[in-house]
Design a protein around this motif. Structure first.
Motif, PDB file in Angstrom:
ATOM      1  N   HIS A 244       0.823  -1.207   0.000  1.00 43.44           N
ATOM      2  CA  HIS A 244       0.000   0.000   0.000  1.00 43.44           C
ATOM      3  C   HIS A 244       0.857   1.256   0.000  1.00 43.44           C
ATOM      4  N   ALA A 245       1.801   1.333   0.916  1.00 42.98           N
ATOM      5  CA  ALA A 245       2.619   2.544   1.025  1.00 42.98           C
ATOM      6  C   ALA A 245       3.410   2.791  -0.253  1.00 42.98           C
ATOM      7  N   GLN A 246       3.974   1.738  -0.860  1.00 43.31           N
ATOM      8  CA  GLN A 246       4.763   1.915  -2.075  1.00 43.31           C
ATOM      9  C   GLN A 246       3.887   2.400  -3.243  1.00 43.31           C
ATOM     10  N   THR A 247       2.727   1.778  -3.386  1.00 42.43           N
ATOM     11  CA  THR A 247       1.860   2.126  -4.512  1.00 42.43           C
ATOM     12  C   THR A 247       1.311   3.542  -4.387  1.00 42.43           C
ATOM     13  N   VAL A 248       0.755   3.852  -3.217  1.00 41.85           N
ATOM     14  CA  VAL A 248       0.149   5.174  -3.036  1.00 41.85           C
ATOM     15  C   VAL A 248       1.223   6.258  -3.023  1.00 41.85           C
ATOM     16  N   LYS A 249       2.376   5.968  -2.466  1.00 40.04           N
ATOM     17  CA  LYS A 249       3.454   6.961  -2.475  1.00 40.04           C
ATOM     18  C   LYS A 249       3.927   7.241  -3.892  1.00 40.04           C
ATOM     19  N   PHE A 250       3.955   6.225  -4.733  1.00 38.07           N
ATOM     20  CA  PHE A 250       4.320   6.434  -6.133  1.00 38.07           C
ATOM     21  C   PHE A 250       3.334   7.375  -6.817  1.00 38.07           C
ATOM     22  N   VAL A 251       2.038   7.169  -6.562  1.00 33.38           N
ATOM     23  CA  VAL A 251       1.009   8.037  -7.153  1.00 33.38           C
ATOM     24  C   VAL A 251       1.130   9.451  -6.608  1.00 33.38           C
ATOM     25  N   PHE A 252       1.280   9.584  -5.290  1.00 31.53           N
ATOM     26  CA  PHE A 252       1.351  10.902  -4.665  1.00 31.53           C
ATOM     27  C   PHE A 252       2.569  11.694  -5.134  1.00 31.53           C
ATOM     28  N   THR A 253       3.731  11.059  -5.082  1.00 32.73           N
ATOM     29  CA  THR A 253       4.955  11.788  -5.426  1.00 32.73           C
ATOM     30  C   THR A 253       4.950  12.212  -6.890  1.00 32.73           C
ATOM     31  N   LEU A 254       4.469  11.346  -7.786  1.00 36.35           N
ATOM     32  CA  LEU A 254       4.420  11.712  -9.196  1.00 36.35           C
ATOM     33  C   LEU A 254       3.422  12.846  -9.432  1.00 36.35           C
ATOM     34  N   PHE A 255       2.265  12.785  -8.754  1.00 38.49           N
ATOM     35  CA  PHE A 255       1.240  13.818  -8.901  1.00 38.49           C
ATOM     36  C   PHE A 255       1.729  15.159  -8.362  1.00 38.49           C
TER      37      PHE A 255
ATOM     38  N   GLN B 215       4.223  20.566  -8.655  1.00 34.64           N
ATOM     39  CA  GLN B 215       5.307  21.409  -8.149  1.00 34.64           C
ATOM     40  C   GLN B 215       5.995  22.152  -9.276  1.00 34.64           C
ATOM     41  N   ILE B 216       6.262  21.479 -10.376  1.00 38.81           N
ATOM     42  CA  ILE B 216       6.886  22.136 -11.534  1.00 38.81           C
ATOM     43  C   ILE B 216       5.952  23.180 -12.133  1.00 38.81           C
ATOM     44  N   MET B 217       4.672  22.846 -12.231  1.00 41.10           N
ATOM     45  CA  MET B 217       3.706  23.810 -12.773  1.00 41.10           C
ATOM     46  C   MET B 217       3.590  25.043 -11.894  1.00 41.10           C
TER      47      MET B 217
ATOM     48  N   LEU C 234      -0.430  21.121   5.510  1.00 39.83           N
ATOM     49  CA  LEU C 234       0.535  20.475   4.635  1.00 39.83           C
ATOM     50  C   LEU C 234       0.438  21.009   3.214  1.00 39.83           C
ATOM     51  N   MET C 235      -0.773  21.194   2.732  1.00 38.84           N
ATOM     52  CA  MET C 235      -0.953  21.667   1.362  1.00 38.84           C
ATOM     53  C   MET C 235      -0.507  23.122   1.209  1.00 38.84           C
ATOM     54  N   ILE C 236      -0.828  23.966   2.188  1.00 37.20           N
ATOM     55  CA  ILE C 236      -0.446  25.382   2.103  1.00 37.20           C
ATOM     56  C   ILE C 236       1.068  25.544   2.148  1.00 37.20           C
ATOM     57  N   SER C 237       1.711  24.856   3.092  1.00 39.47           N
ATOM     58  CA  SER C 237       3.165  24.975   3.197  1.00 39.47           C
ATOM     59  C   SER C 237       3.867  24.395   1.980  1.00 39.47           C
ATOM     60  N   PHE C 238       3.298  23.328   1.398  1.00 40.05           N
ATOM     61  CA  PHE C 238       3.897  22.765   0.186  1.00 40.05           C
ATOM     62  C   PHE C 238       3.759  23.735  -0.984  1.00 40.05           C
TER      63      PHE C 238
ATOM     64  N   LEU D 261      12.952  16.436  -1.917  1.00 41.64           N
ATOM     65  CA  LEU D 261      11.887  17.103  -2.665  1.00 41.64           C
ATOM     66  C   LEU D 261      10.708  17.445  -1.762  1.00 41.64           C
ATOM     67  N   PRO D 262      10.146  18.645  -1.871  1.00 42.50           N
ATOM     68  CA  PRO D 262       8.945  18.982  -1.086  1.00 42.50           C
ATOM     69  C   PRO D 262       7.767  18.064  -1.387  1.00 42.50           C
ATOM     70  N   SER D 263       7.662  17.575  -2.638  1.00 37.80           N
ATOM     71  CA  SER D 263       6.576  16.653  -2.966  1.00 37.80           C
ATOM     72  C   SER D 263       6.686  15.360  -2.165  1.00 37.80           C
TER      73      SER D 263
END
Length: 606
Positions: free
Chosen positions: A91-102, A107-109, A185-189, A263-265
């Motif tokens: 679970h952690a690996q899969t969801v973290k992959f989705v979160f970090t990529l998203f 972040q770049i945008m 978390l979202m505001i600081s990111f 990375l902040p993401s």
């Protein structure tokens, strides 16, 4: 040795004036009071004069948010059903992959969006020109404009990320402190990439004020090259089936750079995952405490970059502003550029005044690095993706692969339309508002007002159709779809360009904003948001009306299935009705906004 009494009195008056200047805290309070008064005035004006318009925009935004929430909820419910709840092995690996990529993509945008909006607020704003003549600290002025760019660049991030995070929390039954940590978390990111974009903007204008267009173009090409490398390595699969287990493992490994601990993401993803899991029986296992650590990391880095922004702004903003606005005027050329001559020949069937108006808009587009740099980045990335999309077929011709190819081809068409809708909202919708400040010049010319609006529409429709049609054609060629599908896609692409252009030009004339000088702020206002939401709905309806009948019709022909439930003749009729419905829908979204836009533009007084 005696001093000059006049000089001594001037120095004393200057020192007294410096002592009477407000402190940093008082100066910040004055700017916040100014912003609050402007916000109250704008809200009062909206609810007094545009109550229906405001209610419609708010309702559509809520509808869009709910739609995203439902999609994310169904997606996370499927993922959790496959990999288990938090605490499971994968679970952690899969969801973290989705979160970090998203979050890495957002972040770049945010970096690009913040820098572009800040450039318009600091270097191309009449209000900033007025504030520079007042006793205002440069760092405070930079912070004042940065706060505006932060709001206008990050609202899309919150619109996309909030339904995703809330849906994930509901699916995994996250504890209460997950929702407490979530907004902070979202505001600081969001603050971190926006500050980075602002600092890069100041340094870029300070170092290369005369070559900023070339530098922006080089940066755009570098981004496209990096994305091309990522896409190529992701799809460069020889031994593994696409979308298979081996493909996911290779993709997970190749995008490992998005999970870097610096990375902040990654900090945001880890903080959310820690806050979402339940506490185990181990007394030392405190998920809320671990999530709080990542929140502290995000906040500390945001505050550190905030201090750097104030220091950089106080030192280089005013010199960079003077260097940018004191450039030596270049010698004017009386002859037309080759692209203008080519445009004039292609538009030979239009009246002369309409040709000149379209040529003027083309010149403004290519002289603005903000517009063509974003155009290169987004459409360049899509072209790179389409150039490698033939791997979906895997050189097989079975019915499952053909079904996937048909679905992917229409999804690509929808993606092209959605990106086009962002460009029409960002660049076409504000054209009338920006033209209004110089409307007195056009009013003295022998040009009818309708010609101005038709020129904007033709510029948007023709200028958007060429790249969009090329992208869709590249996608279809690489997927090797049938000629019938290619013709249908090109026809839909033409209707999308006409409808989106008519909607943007018409709504821009119905709801102009002549007080705002920044096109990004005009696009981020109520009218721009309404145009974006309506454009998205129009694209989805258009694609659905044609994708479903096309899919079943061509799949039935490929499989040679003669079903009794839906005969081929009925499928062909369904396809024809879908195409007719798309034409009617395109006519409505083009004619209605333009009709009311022309009526409002004729009555316009500037």
């Amino acid at each position: 040795m005696s001093l000059n009494p006049g000089t001594d009195s001037i120095s004393t008056d200057y020192l007294d004036l410096i002592e009477r200047l407000p402190t940093h805290e008082r100066e910040g309070q004055l700017f916040w009071k100014l912003r609050l008064r402007e916000s109250r005035s704008q809200l009062r004006h909206l609810f007094a004069n545009s109550r229906m318009r405001t209610s419609l925009v708010i309702s559509l935004s809520i509808f869009f948010w709910i739609g995203l929430f439902v999609l994310f909820y169904l997606g996370f419910d499927f993922v959790v059903g496959q990999v288990g709840l938090p605490g499971a092995t994968y679970h952690a690996q899969t969801v973290k992959f989705v979160f970090t990529l998203f979050f890495m993509s957002l972040q770049i945008m945010l970096i690009f969006s913040s820098g572009i909006i800040l450039y318009g607020g600091l270097y191309a704003s009449q209000e900033t020109n007025h504030l520079l003549t007042m006793p205002v600290r440069d760092s405070r002025l930079v912070l004042y404009r940065f706060q505006e760019s932060l709001f206008f660049s990050s609202w899309g991030f919150f619109l996309l990320a909030s339904p995703m995070m809330i849906a994930y929390g509901i699916v995994v039954a996250a504890p209460w402190y997950y929702y407490v940590y979530l907004p902070w978390l979202m505001i600081s990111f969001a603050y971190i990439p926006c500050v980075i974009g602002a600092i890069c903007c100041l340094l870029l204008i300070s170092r290369v004020p005369h070559l900023r267009r070339i530098v922006v173009g080089i940066i755009a090409l570098v981004v496209v090259a990096i994305a091309y490398s990522s896409i190529w390595h992701t799809l460069d699969i020889n031994d593994a089936d696409l979308l298979g287990a081996a493909w996911f493992k290779q993709t997970f490994r190749r995008f490992e750079f998005t999970r870097g601990e610096w990375l902040p993401s990654t900090w945001l993803s880890n903080g959310l995952l820690e806050a979402a899991r339940e506490q185990t029986q181990d007394p030392g296992d405190l998920p809320w405490f671990e999530s709080g650590k990542y929140l502290i990391v995000l906040l500390s880095n945001a505050l550190f970059l905030h201090v750097i922004l104030l220091w950089v702004g106080g030192r280089i903003y005013r010199p960079s502003y003077y260097a940018l606005n004191s450039r030596q005027a270049r010698e004017t050329h009386v002859h037309m550029a080759w692209i203008d001559r080519l445009t004039e020949k292609l538009l030979f069937f239009l009246p002369r005044e309409t040709q000149l108006l379209i040529i003027k808009d083309i010149r403004l587009f290519r002289r603005d690095p903000v517009q063509w740099s974003q155009f290169i980045i987004f459409f360049g990335l899509l072209m790179l993706y389409f150039a490698n999309i033939d791997r979906f077929r895997q050189h097989r011709q079975d019915i499952s692969v053909l079904a996937w190819v048909n679905i992917v081809s229409f999804l690509n068409l929808a993606v092209v339309g959605l990106i086009l809708s962002t460009f029409t909202t960002r660049f076409i919708y504000p054209l009338i508002s920006l033209e209004g400040r110089r409307f007195w010049i056009l009013g003295r010319l022998p040009i009818e007002r309708d010609s101005i609006l038709w020129g904007k529409f033709l510029f948007a429709a023709c200028g958007s159709w060429l790249p969009c049609a090329g992208l869709v054609l590249a996608s279809d060629v690489m997927l090797r779809v049938s000629m019938q599908v290619i013709i249908i896609h090109q026809f839909i692409c033409l209707l999308l360009c006409i409808g989106l252009s008519g909607m943007a030009v018409g709504l821009g004339a119905i709801m102009p904003d002549f007080r705002e000088q920044s096109p990004s702020k005009i696009a981020a206002g109520f009218g721009g948001t309404l145009n974006l939401v309506l454009s998205a709905i129009y694209i989805l309806l258009t694609v659905l009306l044609t994708a479903l009948p096309c899919h079943f019709y061509f799949m039935a022909n490929e499989s040679r299935l003669q079903t009794q439930m839906v005969p081929p003749a009925n499928l062909q009729l369904w396809l024809s009705l879908g195409l007719v419905g798309v034409v009617i829908l395109a006519a409505v979204v083009t004619i209605v906004p333009l009709k009311y836009g022309l009526r409002a533009f004729r009555k316009l007084e500037v």
